[in-house]
Motif scaffolding. Structure first.
Motif, mmCIF file in Angstrom:
data_model
loop_
_atom_site.group_PDB
_atom_site.id
_atom_site.type_symbol
_atom_site.label_atom_id
_atom_site.label_comp_id
_atom_site.label_asym_id
_atom_site.label_seq_id
_atom_site.Cartn_x
_atom_site.Cartn_y
_atom_site.Cartn_z
ATOM 1 N N HIS A 180 7.264 49.054 79.315
ATOM 2 C CA HIS A 180 6.011 49.204 80.034
ATOM 3 C C HIS A 180 6.277 50.021 81.305
ATOM 4 O O HIS A 180 7.382 50.011 81.833
ATOM 5 N N LYS A 197 5.437 42.226 81.696
ATOM 6 C CA LYS A 197 4.704 42.780 80.551
ATOM 7 C C LYS A 197 5.691 43.191 79.449
ATOM 8 O O LYS A 197 5.451 42.937 78.261
ATOM 9 N N PRO A 222 -4.475 48.813 75.023
ATOM 10 C CA PRO A 222 -4.742 50.025 75.805
ATOM 11 C C PRO A 222 -3.766 51.174 75.523
ATOM 12 O O PRO A 222 -4.207 52.305 75.287
ATOM 13 N N GLU A 329 -15.828 49.627 79.600
ATOM 14 C CA GLU A 329 -15.646 48.277 79.080
ATOM 15 C C GLU A 329 -16.908 47.815 78.369
ATOM 16 O O GLU A 329 -18.002 48.238 78.711
ATOM 17 N N LYS A 404 -12.118 44.310 79.600
ATOM 18 C CA LYS A 404 -11.292 44.574 80.759
ATOM 19 C C LYS A 404 -10.457 45.829 80.497
ATOM 20 O O LYS A 404 -9.686 45.881 79.540
ATOM 21 N N GLU A 406 -7.554 48.671 81.316
ATOM 22 C CA GLU A 406 -6.232 48.753 81.942
ATOM 23 C C GLU A 406 -5.733 50.181 81.831
ATOM 24 O O GLU A 406 -6.099 50.912 80.911
ATOM 25 N N TRP A 407 -4.827 50.560 82.731
ATOM 26 C CA TRP A 407 -4.218 51.876 82.638
ATOM 27 C C TRP A 407 -3.219 51.884 81.492
ATOM 28 O O TRP A 407 -2.352 51.019 81.415
ATOM 29 N N LEU A 413 -7.662 55.114 81.252
ATOM 30 C CA LEU A 413 -8.059 53.771 81.683
ATOM 31 C C LEU A 413 -8.988 53.231 80.598
ATOM 32 O O LEU A 413 -10.080 53.759 80.404
ATOM 33 N N PRO A 415 -10.202 49.686 77.891
ATOM 34 C CA PRO A 415 -10.045 48.344 77.345
ATOM 35 C C PRO A 415 -9.421 48.441 75.951
ATOM 36 O O PRO A 415 -9.386 49.529 75.376
#
Ligand SMILES: [Zn+2]
Lengths: 427, 456
Positions: A180, A197, A222, A329, A404, A406-407, A413, A415
């Motif tokens: 990650h 992560k 993502p 989202e 939601k 996330e990058w 960016l 979901p």
């Protein structure tokens, strides 16, 4: 400013010109095979001009800041045989407010970067000492001057900071990769959560699960959404649209995706990797909606392509490529997506993306890091699995979009997205 | 330059230091559709200093060459921060050598106008080929790299590496169906290698149009016959990367998997990396650590016999440096890379490979490939089904994937002639891409290959 000298020089013969000078310094700390391996620092200079003479474009660039005469002369030579210009260099315009510089980045020392990498490695090792790790921490500061013959003259300064960790776990002839990372223009990155992560991805892969070939629902985490987005990066490029090589070419205003699906190009997010006030042609950046409610709204243009296509630049010059892509989202929590899946695939990372004919939307990729979902639970990692389909068909067949975003890396960016059915080939 | 480099090297207090300076002149012509998209030229000058202290590397890259000595000191300081073990570098004899590129038509002497007219002709051929041709992309690039390399052991090398290439792409369209034909030609031999490609342009356009009516290949397991261009990709992507010792040397389990003497394929299988073959893109007299290039057998008669090394990996594994430390440019440190990689010839011919195949795939050329340790995927540009011993219909979206250890064992026939298609592009690793490499081989037949695609 040097760029003004370049413009002056060029305008002796040219009817229009733009010039840029970028100077940067960066430091990278790399860990390989669990150990600190190297520290690199780098200084870079890039100076370029683009000019129009008798309606034709020529360009040249160099790394030599003293080569003002040479770079202009080469651009003039190129312009003699250059393609026709379909634009004029733009007048100065007020740019939007977007943060790209963090004064906490420059003081970060090499020692601190070494410490960040070391802590991440220790954390993952505590979970499982057999994982072989590589990691990196980078910082950069760059300074850019830009000017054109219509009167634009500005300087910008920005910073970057990136942290990543990758692990490899070998069991017999089986090799598992997971990791990650995240990068943006701000110092503030929680390296502990990045390590956590990575641990989570390994933990989910402790068991291996068999999957049978066939069509099944697929959840793209993502990072995995990049599989779907690649075709859109190419398809919304105004140059591909103008030339007709994009399958979206005649689809402005048409519904091509599930109505919950919206995606925009957004260079105005503070500190995001693709953010800045102006594009490479001095045009102020803007948010461009690409798909809204499943309907194609806009394509991305630079000055010349917009001129050819009879439209306006969207500030995506030069090249009509996206900056930060943002997928909207919707309403399904990730946990619910998993829970509602009887049998399916969860995709994090793939191999072989972009091979073949990516513009058409077709993909056929090897699932490098993916998991099997069975009766609403992630039961283990899958091996030797190919995933095939078409982005445009998948977008019409969306089962759920996460609540939601996330990058994923630094430029997307999004979901998680669940596609109703895709073809999975297992060995 | 030699004096400047040697003077700066004397400022080093590291155990080993090297400086590489690189000057590149390049030009490009890029047609997209009817119009010239971009034309221009550039010049870059930059360098890298690398220092080794107690097994730790510090390096510095720069465009501003004015103060080499400060760069050397900074690299030494970074190396000290890293080093806490022992430095080991494979032994090589220091050399002093100056190499000048020799080629037929020096592209630096050819005006942009001539480059443009050659490319424009190919572009016109594509656009005029058929009403279904939607657009084109024909691009020309050349680069002439001049290197100055010196290290603290007394090696000093000047080298020149020219590279010129054309990429030809045709896009055909019928409604939503968009297909592409692609060809690339590149090499170090001079401008003439990209002249006279009118037929290639036409073939590329024809392929794009033909693919419009070709179905996607049905996913499954097939015997697959690959052509020489794809065989080269297979040798490089599927296996070659595992022979790069930086993957192996600090990784006990990889060392077990890749232990020399292990059987990895049938007796007919030989895979070689050879940086000395004249005129190929991966060829150099010395690598980017000043080590002489060589011919290195990786697999001989089915047995793993060798691997590729930098000086550091060679020393750590107690083997000899092989001349495979390469960097794509001055911004990068040299890492273990392939040069020209090929499957060597055996005795079969294409007809015999096809004639006893009931249902199989004949896969041609490549549009990409990627590996993650033992897993590989590569994409053929196009393919034909083989039915009852005959080449049958054209198919598209052909992606081959598998585990290299299993796939190598499944090779059952190898052709009698090694070909080196002059393909452009290059290899990517560790953020360094594209590195020019040579890819070669004969026709090869492999049983039980997983072909990606929709289920039938
Ligand atoms: Zn490669």
């Amino acid at each position: 400013m040097i760029v003004n000298r370049l413009i002056e020089k060029a305008m002796n013969k040219a009817e229009g010109a733009q010039a840029s000078l970028g100077q940067g310094e960066s430091t990278d700390v790399s860990f390989e095979n669990d150990r600190l391996k190297s520290v690199r620092s780098s200084q870079s200079t890039a100076m370029g001009v683009r000019i129009i003479v008798d309606g034709r474009i020529g360009s040249s660039h160099t790394t030599d800041i003293d080569d003002v005469d040479g770079v202009v002369a080469r651009a003039l030579e190129a312009a003699e045989f250059g393609g026709p210009a379909h634009f004029r260099f733009p007048d100065p315009q007020e740019g939007p407010d977007v943060r790209v510089y963090d004064d906490r980045v420059p003081p970060v020392t090499k020692e601190e970067m070494v410490r960040i990498g070391g802590e991440m490695i220790t954390l993952v090792k505590e979970y499982n000492p057999d994982i072989l790790l590589s990691a990196g921490v980078s910082k950069g500061i760059s300074y850019c001057q830009f000017a054109n013959s219509a009167g634009i003259g500005h300087t910008t300064e920005d910073t970057t900071f990136t942290v990543w960790i990758n692990g490899q776990l070998i069991r017999g002839t089986d090799i598992l990769w997971a990791g990650h990372g995240f990068g943006w223009k701000k110092r503030e990155i929680d390296h502990v959560s990045i390590a956590k992560k990575a641990i989570e991805l390994f933990r989910m892969a402790e068991d291996t699960a068999r999957i049978k070939s066939g069509d099944m629902p697929v959840i793209f985490a993502p990072e995995g959404v990049n599989v779907l987005v690649l075709a859109l990066r190419l398809g919304f490029n105004g140059k591909n649209v103008f030339l007709g090589s994009s399958p979206l070419a005649r689809k402005l205003g048409e519904k091509i995706a599930d109505e919950r699906f919206s995606i925009a190009d957004n260079p105005l997010l503070d500190y995001a990797s693709g953010s800045s006030t102006y594009d490479g042609e001095g045009v102020p950046h803007q948010v461009t909606r690409l798909i809204e409610g499943g309907v194609v709204k806009n394509f991305l243009y630079d000055l010349d392509t917009a001129g050819r296509a009879g439209t306006r630049t969207t500030g995506n010059g030069v090249g009509c490529d996206p900056t930060n892509l943002v997928i909207k989202e919707a309403d399904t929590p990730y946990e619910a997506m998993v829970k509602d899946t009887k049998e399916g695939l969860l995709v994090h990372n793939v191999l072989g993306l972009g091979q073949g004919n990516p513009m058409s939307g077709e993909f056929s990729v090897n699932v490098e890091l993916g998991y099997k979902i069975e009766n609403g639970e992630v039961v283990g990692r899958v091996k030797d699995v190919m995933l095939a389909g078409n982005t445009y068909a998948a977008l019409k067949n969306i089962a759920a979009i996460g609540d939601k975003a996330e990058w994923a890396g630094g430029l997307l960016l999004t979901p998680p997205i669940q596609v109703g059915r895709l073809s999975v080939v297992a060995k | 330059m030699r004096e400047r480099i040697e003077k700066a090297l004397r400022k080093s207090d590291a155990e080993y230091t090297e400086i590489r300076i690189e000057a590149v002149t390049s030009s490009w012509v890029d047609f997209r559709g009817q119009e010239l998209d971009s034309i221009g030229s550039s010049r870059t000058l930059g360098g890298i200093v690398r220092a080794l202290v107690k097994g730790g590397w510090g390096y510095v890259t720069f465009n501003d060459l004015s103060d080499l000595e400060t760069r050397v000191r900074e690299a030494c300081g970074s190396a000290r921060l890293v080093g806490e073990g022992e430095s080991t570098l494979g032994e090589v004899e220091p050399v002093v050598d100056e190499i000048r590129a020799s080629f037929e038509r020096d592209f630096r002497q050819i005006p942009l106008s001539e480059k443009k007219s050659v490319i424009e002709e190919y572009n016109k051929i594509i656009l005029g080929y058929h009403e279904r041709i939607e657009t084109s992309n024909v691009s020309y690039t050349d680069s002439f790299r001049k290197f100055w390399y010196g290290n603290s052991e007394g090696t000093y090398i000047e080298d020149e590496r020219p590279d010129v290439g054309v990429r030809i792409s045709a896009t055909a369209r019928e409604g939503d169906n968009v297909q592409r034909g692609f060809e690339s030609i590149a090499g170090g031999g001079g401008f003439q290698i990209i002249e006279g490609l009118q037929e290639k342009a036409e073939v590329t356009a024809r392929r794009a149009v033909d693919l419009l009516s070709a179905p996607p290949v049905t996913g499954g397991k097939y015997p697959v016959i690959i052509n020489p261009r794809l065989a080269g990709v297979f040798a490089h992507e599927a296996f070659g990367h595992l022979s790069e010792s930086d993957f192996v040397y600090e990784n006990d389990r990889m060392r077990e998997l890749m232990v020399l003497g292990k059987r990895l394929g049938p007796d007919i299988l030989n895979i070689v990396d050879d940086g000395t073959i004249r005129g190929l893109r991966g060829t150099h007299k010395y690598d980017d650590e000043g080590v002489r290039a060589g011919k290195n057998y990786l697999i001989k008669e089915g047995i793993l016999v060798g691997r590729l090394h930098s000086r550091e990996t060679a020393a750590r594994m107690g083997e000899q440096p092989t001349g495979n430390a390469r960097a794509i440019g001055y911004q990068y440190q040299p890492i273990v890379r392939m040069t020209n990689t090929y499957i060597d010839r055996a005795g079969a011919v294409l007809e015999d490979m096809i004639k006893d195949v009931k249902l199989g795939l004949y896969a041609l050329d490549m549009v990409g490939g990627q590996t993650s340790m033992e897993m590989f995927t590569f994409s053929a540009a196009y393919g034909y089904m083989v039915r009852h011993g005959n080449i049958a219909e054209l198919v598209r979206d052909v992606v081959l994937t598998g585990n290299v250890f299993e796939t190598l064992m499944n090779i059952d026939m190898i052709g009698d002639t090694v070909e080196w298609p002059p393909a452009g592009g290059g290899c990517g690793k560790g953020g360094q891409s594209p590195l020019p490499v040579g890819l070669g081989g004969p026709y090869v037949r492999i049983q039980n290959v997983v072909v990606g695609g929709r289920q039938g």
